[in-house]
Design a protein around this motif. Structure first.
Motif, PDB file in Angstrom:
ATOM      1  N   ARG A 101       0.812  -1.213   0.000  1.00  0.00           N
ATOM      2  CA  ARG A 101       0.000   0.000   0.000  1.00  0.00           C
ATOM      3  C   ARG A 101       0.847   1.266   0.000  1.00  0.00           C
ATOM      4  NH1 ARG A 101      -3.680  -0.565   5.021  1.00  0.00           N
ATOM      5  NH2 ARG A 101      -1.984  -1.948   5.685  1.00  0.00           N
ATOM      6  N   LEU A 102       2.047   1.190   0.612  1.00  0.00           N
ATOM      7  CA  LEU A 102       2.972   2.315   0.609  1.00  0.00           C
ATOM      8  C   LEU A 102       4.350   1.833   0.185  1.00  0.00           C
ATOM      9  CD1 LEU A 102       2.109   4.130   3.991  1.00  0.00           C
ATOM     10  CD2 LEU A 102       1.450   4.842   1.690  1.00  0.00           C
ATOM     11  N   PRO A 103       5.140   2.676  -0.491  1.00  0.00           N
ATOM     12  CA  PRO A 103       6.518   2.303  -0.827  1.00  0.00           C
ATOM     13  C   PRO A 103       7.347   2.147   0.460  1.00  0.00           C
ATOM     14  CG  PRO A 103       5.790   4.213  -2.089  1.00  0.00           C
ATOM     15  CD  PRO A 103       4.773   3.993  -1.031  1.00  0.00           C
ATOM     16  N   LEU A 161       9.083   3.638   6.048  1.00  0.00           N
ATOM     17  CA  LEU A 161      10.163   3.897   7.011  1.00  0.00           C
ATOM     18  C   LEU A 161       9.998   5.267   7.665  1.00  0.00           C
ATOM     19  CD1 LEU A 161      13.299   2.484   5.143  1.00  0.00           C
ATOM     20  CD2 LEU A 161      12.443   1.732   7.382  1.00  0.00           C
ATOM     21  N   TYR A 162       9.675   6.252   6.858  1.00  0.00           N
ATOM     22  CA  TYR A 162       9.464   7.578   7.428  1.00  0.00           C
ATOM     23  C   TYR A 162       8.265   7.570   8.377  1.00  0.00           C
ATOM     24  CZ  TYR A 162       8.986  12.579   7.932  1.00  0.00           C
ATOM     25  OH  TYR A 162       8.896  13.848   8.471  1.00  0.00           O
ATOM     26  N   GLY A 163       7.211   6.861   7.971  1.00  0.00           N
ATOM     27  CA  GLY A 163       6.035   6.757   8.836  1.00  0.00           C
ATOM     28  C   GLY A 163       6.360   6.087  10.164  1.00  0.00           C
ATOM     29  N   LEU A 164       7.196   5.054  10.125  1.00  0.00           N
ATOM     30  CA  LEU A 164       7.595   4.378  11.362  1.00  0.00           C
ATOM     31  C   LEU A 164       8.402   5.321  12.260  1.00  0.00           C
ATOM     32  CD1 LEU A 164       8.515   0.859   9.977  1.00  0.00           C
ATOM     33  CD2 LEU A 164       6.909   1.284  11.857  1.00  0.00           C
ATOM     34  N   LYS A 214      17.881   4.267   8.666  1.00  0.00           N
ATOM     35  CA  LYS A 214      17.721   3.246   7.630  1.00  0.00           C
ATOM     36  C   LYS A 214      17.197   3.870   6.340  1.00  0.00           C
ATOM     37  CE  LYS A 214      15.746  -1.343   6.792  1.00  0.00           C
ATOM     38  NZ  LYS A 214      14.954  -2.463   7.347  1.00  0.00           N
ATOM     39  N   LEU A 215      16.289   4.819   6.464  1.00  0.00           N
ATOM     40  CA  LEU A 215      15.763   5.523   5.297  1.00  0.00           C
ATOM     41  C   LEU A 215      16.874   6.273   4.580  1.00  0.00           C
ATOM     42  CD1 LEU A 215      13.569   6.754   3.476  1.00  0.00           C
ATOM     43  CD2 LEU A 215      13.053   8.370   5.301  1.00  0.00           C
ATOM     44  N   THR A 250      17.795   8.596  -2.541  1.00  0.00           N
ATOM     45  CA  THR A 250      17.086   9.477  -3.481  1.00  0.00           C
ATOM     46  C   THR A 250      15.622   9.704  -3.090  1.00  0.00           C
ATOM     47  OG1 THR A 250      16.511   7.599  -4.920  1.00  0.00           O
ATOM     48  CG2 THR A 250      18.582   8.756  -5.382  1.00  0.00           C
ATOM     49  N   SER A 251      15.226   9.178  -1.954  1.00  0.00           N
ATOM     50  CA  SER A 251      13.829   9.318  -1.529  1.00  0.00           C
ATOM     51  C   SER A 251      13.494  10.779  -1.234  1.00  0.00           C
ATOM     52  CB  SER A 251      13.581   8.476  -0.270  1.00  0.00           C
ATOM     53  OG  SER A 251      12.336   8.815   0.322  1.00  0.00           O
ATOM     54  N   PRO A 252      12.277  11.209  -1.549  1.00  0.00           N
ATOM     55  CA  PRO A 252      11.877  12.583  -1.206  1.00  0.00           C
ATOM     56  C   PRO A 252      11.771  12.809   0.299  1.00  0.00           C
ATOM     57  CG  PRO A 252      10.018  11.326  -2.078  1.00  0.00           C
ATOM     58  CD  PRO A 252      11.226  10.490  -2.303  1.00  0.00           C
ATOM     59  N   TYR A 253      11.807  11.715   1.079  1.00  0.00           N
ATOM     60  CA  TYR A 253      11.717  11.836   2.533  1.00  0.00           C
ATOM     61  C   TYR A 253      13.090  11.967   3.198  1.00  0.00           C
ATOM     62  CZ  TYR A 253       6.847  10.413   2.102  1.00  0.00           C
ATOM     63  OH  TYR A 253       5.516  10.355   1.767  1.00  0.00           O
TER      64      TYR A 253
END
Length: 227
Positions: free
Chosen positions: A176-178, A183-186, A205-206, A212-215
């Motif tokens: 449901r989520l990448p 990881l950012y949500g956690l 870890k993120l 390259t993640s936007p988070y």
């Protein structure tokens, strides 16, 4: 001695004969041919009108949504808690009422859910978000609604359940989520629970696994704040 017929004359005779046959066939079937052309023309016209109407509705929905979101963001910037029936909510509801199942209407539903959360109306917010998620199984809008729903569930005390689901999204067993979003949500979930050590683990870890993640920038900022 008879006149010798050349190959060119034979071809000309064949062409004239073919044209004559086509004319005779067309004369006998001109009515169904005309009817078929009329039907085809009507279909093309309807398709063109439908395309124009659809494009017009999309433009109208987008403009109305823009006005509603602008009003909503201005309220938040001014520190005003959204109130039931205010200008922002009225416009958002107009988008939903007039444009039903369009993407613009679903974006309006996400914003309406935020207004309900601000007023403590969690069940109304949850219903709107679930409706959007059901209709957008795997796109950016579904991911946004899923994140908002998870925040709502955490605020309602479902920390353990949401954490377990996010862990499954990190490993890829739940899509449901990448993974980087999960990881950012956690990390944010454990910040809310004041478990800074565990929050650091997920933010780091993120940063390490998804550079390259936007988070990433927000994760680095969180790591700096947590020390």
């Amino acid at each position: 001695m008879g006149r010798r017929i050349t190959r060119k004359q034979l071809k000309q005779d064949e062409f004239v004969s073919t044209v004559d046959t086509v004319i005779q066939w067309g004369t006998g079937y001109w009515r169904p041919i005309a009817a078929g052309l009329a039907v085809l023309s009507a279909i093309v016209l309807l398709w063109w009108l439908g395309s124009r109407w659809s494009a017009s509705r999309t433009d109208q929905a987008s403009y109305l949504l823009y006005e509603a979101v602008t009003e909503y963001e201005e309220q938040l910037a001014s520190g005003i808690v959204p109130a039931e029936g205010d200008d922002a909510e009225s416009r958002l509801r107009e988008v939903v009422d007039r444009y039903g199942r369009s993407e613009q209407a679903d974006i309006a539903r996400v914003y309406l859910a935020k207004e309900h959360v601000e007023r403590g109306e969690t069940e109304a917010a949850r219903d709107l978000l679930v409706e959007v998620i059901d209709r957008h199984s795997d796109d950016a809008l579904a991911r946004l609604a899923t994140l908002d729903l998870m925040h709502l569930r955490v605020a309602s005390g479902e920390h353990a359940e949401v954490a377990q689901e996010l862990e499954a999204m990190v490993t890829g067993s739940d899509r449901r989520l990448p993974p980087d979003t999960a990881l950012y949500g956690l990390g944010e979930l454990y910040v809310a629970q004041r478990d800074t050590d565990q929050a650091r683990v997920y933010f780091q870890k993120l940063v390490d696994e998804f550079p390259t993640s936007p988070y990433v920038s927000r994760a680095r900022q969180r790591l700096a704040e947590l020390g």
